[in-house]
Design a protein around this motif. Structure first.
Motif, PDB file in Angstrom:
ATOM      1  N   SER A   1       0.998  -0.925   0.199  1.00  0.00           N
ATOM      2  CA  SER A   1      -0.276   0.285   0.000  1.00  0.00           C
ATOM      3  C   SER A   1       0.845   1.555   0.098  1.00  0.00           C
ATOM      4  O   SER A   1       1.916   0.832   0.769  1.00  0.00           O
ATOM      5  N   ILE A   2       0.447   2.268  -0.686  1.00  0.00           N
ATOM      6  CA  ILE A   2       1.221   3.456  -1.042  1.00  0.00           C
ATOM      7  C   ILE A   2       0.868   4.873  -0.235  1.00  0.00           C
ATOM      8  O   ILE A   2      -0.313   5.003  -0.682  1.00  0.00           O
ATOM      9  N   GLY A   3       0.957   6.068   0.135  1.00  0.00           N
ATOM     10  CA  GLY A   3       0.270   7.104   1.160  1.00  0.00           C
ATOM     11  C   GLY A   3       1.320   7.435  -0.042  1.00  0.00           C
ATOM     12  O   GLY A   3       2.114   8.144  -0.404  1.00  0.00           O
ATOM     13  N   ILE A   4       0.153   9.090  -1.439  1.00  0.00           N
ATOM     14  CA  ILE A   4       0.019   9.628  -2.114  1.00  0.00           C
ATOM     15  C   ILE A   4       0.234  11.078  -1.757  1.00  0.00           C
ATOM     16  O   ILE A   4      -1.012  11.233  -0.588  1.00  0.00           O
ATOM     17  N   TYR A   5       1.210  12.220  -2.303  1.00  0.00           N
ATOM     18  CA  TYR A   5       0.658  13.416  -1.693  1.00  0.00           C
ATOM     19  C   TYR A   5       0.650  13.849  -2.481  1.00  0.00           C
ATOM     20  O   TYR A   5       1.042  14.028  -3.257  1.00  0.00           O
ATOM     21  N   GLY A   6      -0.267  13.977  -2.877  1.00  0.00           N
ATOM     22  CA  GLY A   6      -1.654  14.436  -3.871  1.00  0.00           C
ATOM     23  C   GLY A   6      -2.968  13.280  -3.519  1.00  0.00           C
ATOM     24  O   GLY A   6      -3.512  12.965  -2.974  1.00  0.00           O
ATOM     25  N   VAL A   7      -3.419  13.814  -5.064  1.00  0.00           N
ATOM     26  CA  VAL A   7      -5.389  13.208  -4.837  1.00  0.00           C
ATOM     27  C   VAL A   7      -4.946  11.898  -5.820  1.00  0.00           C
ATOM     28  O   VAL A   7      -4.602  11.647  -6.887  1.00  0.00           O
ATOM     29  N   VAL A   8      -5.924  11.419  -5.437  1.00  0.00           N
ATOM     30  CA  VAL A   8      -6.223   9.344  -5.839  1.00  0.00           C
ATOM     31  C   VAL A   8      -7.646   9.650  -5.630  1.00  0.00           C
ATOM     32  O   VAL A   8      -8.175   9.427  -4.694  1.00  0.00           O
ATOM     33  N   CYS A   9      -8.173   8.943  -7.541  1.00  0.00           N
ATOM     34  CA  CYS A   9      -9.241   7.934  -7.022  1.00  0.00           C
ATOM     35  C   CYS A   9      -9.254   7.160  -7.432  1.00  0.00           C
ATOM     36  O   CYS A   9      -8.545   6.752  -8.407  1.00  0.00           O
ATOM     37  N   ASP A  10     -10.066   5.848  -7.006  1.00  0.00           N
ATOM     38  CA  ASP A  10      -9.208   4.395  -6.961  1.00  0.00           C
ATOM     39  C   ASP A  10      -8.232   4.369  -7.287  1.00  0.00           C
ATOM     40  O   ASP A  10      -8.396   3.129  -9.048  1.00  0.00           O
ATOM     41  N   ASP A  11      -7.642   4.601  -6.638  1.00  0.00           N
ATOM     42  CA  ASP A  11      -5.901   3.937  -6.669  1.00  0.00           C
ATOM     43  C   ASP A  11      -5.378   4.419  -7.965  1.00  0.00           C
ATOM     44  O   ASP A  11      -3.950   4.400  -8.119  1.00  0.00           O
ATOM     45  N   LEU A  12      -6.248   5.760  -9.276  1.00  0.00           N
ATOM     46  CA  LEU A  12      -5.410   6.235  -9.346  1.00  0.00           C
ATOM     47  C   LEU A  12      -4.551   7.768  -9.311  1.00  0.00           C
ATOM     48  O   LEU A  12      -5.117   8.662  -8.795  1.00  0.00           O
ATOM     49  N   VAL A  13      -3.422   8.394  -9.585  1.00  0.00           N
ATOM     50  CA  VAL A  13      -2.890   9.277  -9.093  1.00  0.00           C
ATOM     51  C   VAL A  13      -3.475  10.509  -9.982  1.00  0.00           C
ATOM     52  O   VAL A  13      -2.765  10.621 -11.353  1.00  0.00           O
ATOM     53  N   LEU A  14      -4.062  11.585 -10.052  1.00  0.00           N
ATOM     54  CA  LEU A  14      -4.927  12.452  -9.780  1.00  0.00           C
ATOM     55  C   LEU A  14      -3.672  14.201 -10.130  1.00  0.00           C
ATOM     56  O   LEU A  14      -3.502  14.299 -11.303  1.00  0.00           O
ATOM     57  N   PHE A  15      -3.243  14.518  -9.295  1.00  0.00           N
ATOM     58  CA  PHE A  15      -2.298  15.289  -9.296  1.00  0.00           C
ATOM     59  C   PHE A  15      -1.766  15.313  -7.831  1.00  0.00           C
ATOM     60  O   PHE A  15      -2.054  14.921  -6.599  1.00  0.00           O
ATOM     61  N   THR A  16      -0.087  15.404  -8.211  1.00  0.00           N
ATOM     62  CA  THR A  16       0.692  15.518  -7.168  1.00  0.00           C
ATOM     63  C   THR A  16       1.987  16.807  -7.332  1.00  0.00           C
ATOM     64  O   THR A  16       2.233  17.130  -8.212  1.00  0.00           O
ATOM     65  N   PRO A  17       1.239  18.086  -6.095  1.00  0.00           N
ATOM     66  CA  PRO A  17       1.385  19.595  -6.745  1.00  0.00           C
ATOM     67  C   PRO A  17       3.416  19.193  -6.274  1.00  0.00           C
ATOM     68  O   PRO A  17       3.871  21.115  -6.338  1.00  0.00           O
ATOM     69  N   TYR A  18       3.556  18.259  -5.602  1.00  0.00           N
ATOM     70  CA  TYR A  18       4.999  18.632  -5.163  1.00  0.00           C
ATOM     71  C   TYR A  18       6.557  17.557  -4.884  1.00  0.00           C
ATOM     72  O   TYR A  18       7.593  17.644  -5.093  1.00  0.00           O
ATOM     73  N   TYR A  19       6.041  16.645  -6.046  1.00  0.00           N
ATOM     74  CA  TYR A  19       6.636  15.730  -6.803  1.00  0.00           C
ATOM     75  C   TYR A  19       6.131  14.980  -8.307  1.00  0.00           C
ATOM     76  O   TYR A  19       4.914  15.119  -8.133  1.00  0.00           O
ATOM     77  N   ASP A  20       7.121  14.897  -8.483  1.00  0.00           N
ATOM     78  CA  ASP A  20       6.507  14.383 -10.123  1.00  0.00           C
ATOM     79  C   ASP A  20       6.179  12.684 -10.365  1.00  0.00           C
ATOM     80  O   ASP A  20       7.285  11.994  -9.561  1.00  0.00           O
ATOM     81  N   LEU A  21       5.526  12.043 -10.627  1.00  0.00           N
ATOM     82  CA  LEU A  21       5.022  11.193 -10.879  1.00  0.00           C
ATOM     83  C   LEU A  21       5.040  10.738 -12.613  1.00  0.00           C
ATOM     84  O   LEU A  21       4.033  11.311 -13.480  1.00  0.00           O
ATOM     85  N   LYS A  22       5.413   9.957 -12.765  1.00  0.00           N
ATOM     86  CA  LYS A  22       5.607   9.542 -14.641  1.00  0.00           C
ATOM     87  C   LYS A  22       4.088   8.478 -14.495  1.00  0.00           C
ATOM     88  O   LYS A  22       3.769   8.525 -15.674  1.00  0.00           O
ATOM     89  N   HIS A  23       4.109   7.399 -13.874  1.00  0.00           N
ATOM     90  CA  HIS A  23       3.113   7.186 -14.148  1.00  0.00           C
ATOM     91  C   HIS A  23       1.575   7.325 -13.139  1.00  0.00           C
ATOM     92  O   HIS A  23       1.790   6.827 -11.866  1.00  0.00           O
ATOM     93  N   SER A  24       1.104   7.665 -13.408  1.00  0.00           N
ATOM     94  CA  SER A  24      -0.157   7.903 -12.598  1.00  0.00           C
ATOM     95  C   SER A  24      -1.297   7.281 -12.186  1.00  0.00           C
ATOM     96  O   SER A  24      -1.720   6.858 -11.389  1.00  0.00           O
ATOM     97  N   ASN A  25      -1.097   5.828 -12.505  1.00  0.00           N
ATOM     98  CA  ASN A  25      -1.027   4.998 -12.294  1.00  0.00           C
ATOM     99  C   ASN A  25      -0.142   4.016 -12.104  1.00  0.00           C
ATOM    100  O   ASN A  25       0.061   2.521 -12.371  1.00  0.00           O
TER     101      ASN A  25
END
Length: 302
Positions: A64-88
């Motif tokens: 399980s992963i905690g993300i500093y950003g917006v997540v909906c249904d396990d999909l990362v929608l927005f991260t203001p403070y780091y760059d994720l190349k894979h939203s899924n």
């Protein structure tokens, strides 16, 4: 079997491992390696962590992963403070490790962890104050995330229209003024605006911890800085409380290490601005401290 829970922070990655009974837990922290992409670094840490797990019949059964950003249904929608190349990120990690993966917002995980392990309130808001300001919302014992997973983006409440630019694209967001980075900005402004004696004046590259330590030690200027920050947080929380009518308001994240003086400062302004029927809400420091999110992540796997 074993689980791995991850707090994917802005400056560090925290990893918890444990068994399916929620026992034999260990927690390790790793500073972010800027020479690697965040996903590459995360995968290298997960492989190392997996190789160090005790041998069990089932082995690793989930991550399980905690993300500093917006997540909906396990999909990362927005991260203001780091760059994720894979939203899924879920699918990306499931292909790599061949186990189920859960991805969730870190503030949501914090309220889950605190509710499961410490504060047993059915209606609670958990304010996670770090480089940003996140909020987890528990209503009638259930996590509330809203239609698209954006519920709890408290740090992006607009305090000052046309104020400081925020990575979210708006201006004047709360976390630009009342997060760890916000505290540093307020400190810089107040130091420049006066010649008042302060232990902060002799420091280079002032951090939020410097301000909070000076505040706890009774430094007058640091006290005025935190009065400003506490006023912003207290009034903003009061406005939100009028909507959800919480039983408890729990303060966590790195800034919460300032302890009870911080709670007192925020609560003073909350009581000043809160709707009368909301003034009975209990204020508390997170019992799990800065680890609430990682324990919430572990709870989702059990």
């Amino acid at each position: 079997g074993s689980i791995i829970a991850v707090d994917l922070g802005v400056k560090k990655i925290t990893i918890l491992t444990g068994d399916l009974k929620g026992k034999s837990c260990t927690v390790k922290e790793y500073p972010i390696d800027p020479s690697l992409s965040l996903e590459e670094y995360l995968i290298s840490l997960l492989h190392k962590t997996k190789s160090d797990l005790p041998k069990t019949p089932c082995g690793l059964v989930g991550i399980s992963i905690g993300i500093y950003g917006v997540v909906c249904d396990d999909l990362v929608l927005f991260t203001p403070y780091y760059d994720l190349k894979h939203s899924n990120l879920k699918n990306y990690l499931e292909e790599e490790f061949q186990v189920p993966v859960i991805v969730e917002n870190e503030a949501n995980l914090s309220v889950i962890g605190e509710a499961a392990c410490a504060e047993h309130f059915k209606n609670m808001i958990f304010l996670n104050i770090h480089e940003g300001v996140g909020m987890g919302i528990l209503i009638d014992g259930e996590l509330y995330t809203g239609q698209n997973g954006y519920a709890g983006e408290f740090g992006h409440t607009i305090l000052f229209p046309d104020g400081r630019p925020c990575p979210c694209g708006n201006h004047g967001c709360l976390e630009q003024y009342a997060s760890a980075t916000g505290i540093v900005r307020v400190a810089g402004r107040m130091l420049a605006a006066s010649e008042e004696d302060s232990t902060l004046r002799g420091l280079q590259n002032i951090t939020a911890k410097d301000v909070l330590d000076a505040f706890k030690a009774g430094d007058t200027l640091a006290g005025r800085i935190m009065e400003c920050v506490g006023g912003l947080l207290g009034s903003a929380i009061a406005g939100f409380a009028a909507v959800v009518d919480p039983e408890a308001i729990v303060i966590g994240g790195g800034v919460s290490k300032a302890g009870q003086p911080l709670i007192d400062c925020i609560q003073k302004y909350y009581m000043k601005y809160a709707f009368p029927s909301c003034k009975d809400a209990k204020f508390a420091l997170a019992t799990l401290g800065n680890d609430a999110g990682i324990y919430g992540a572990a709870k989702l796997m059990l």
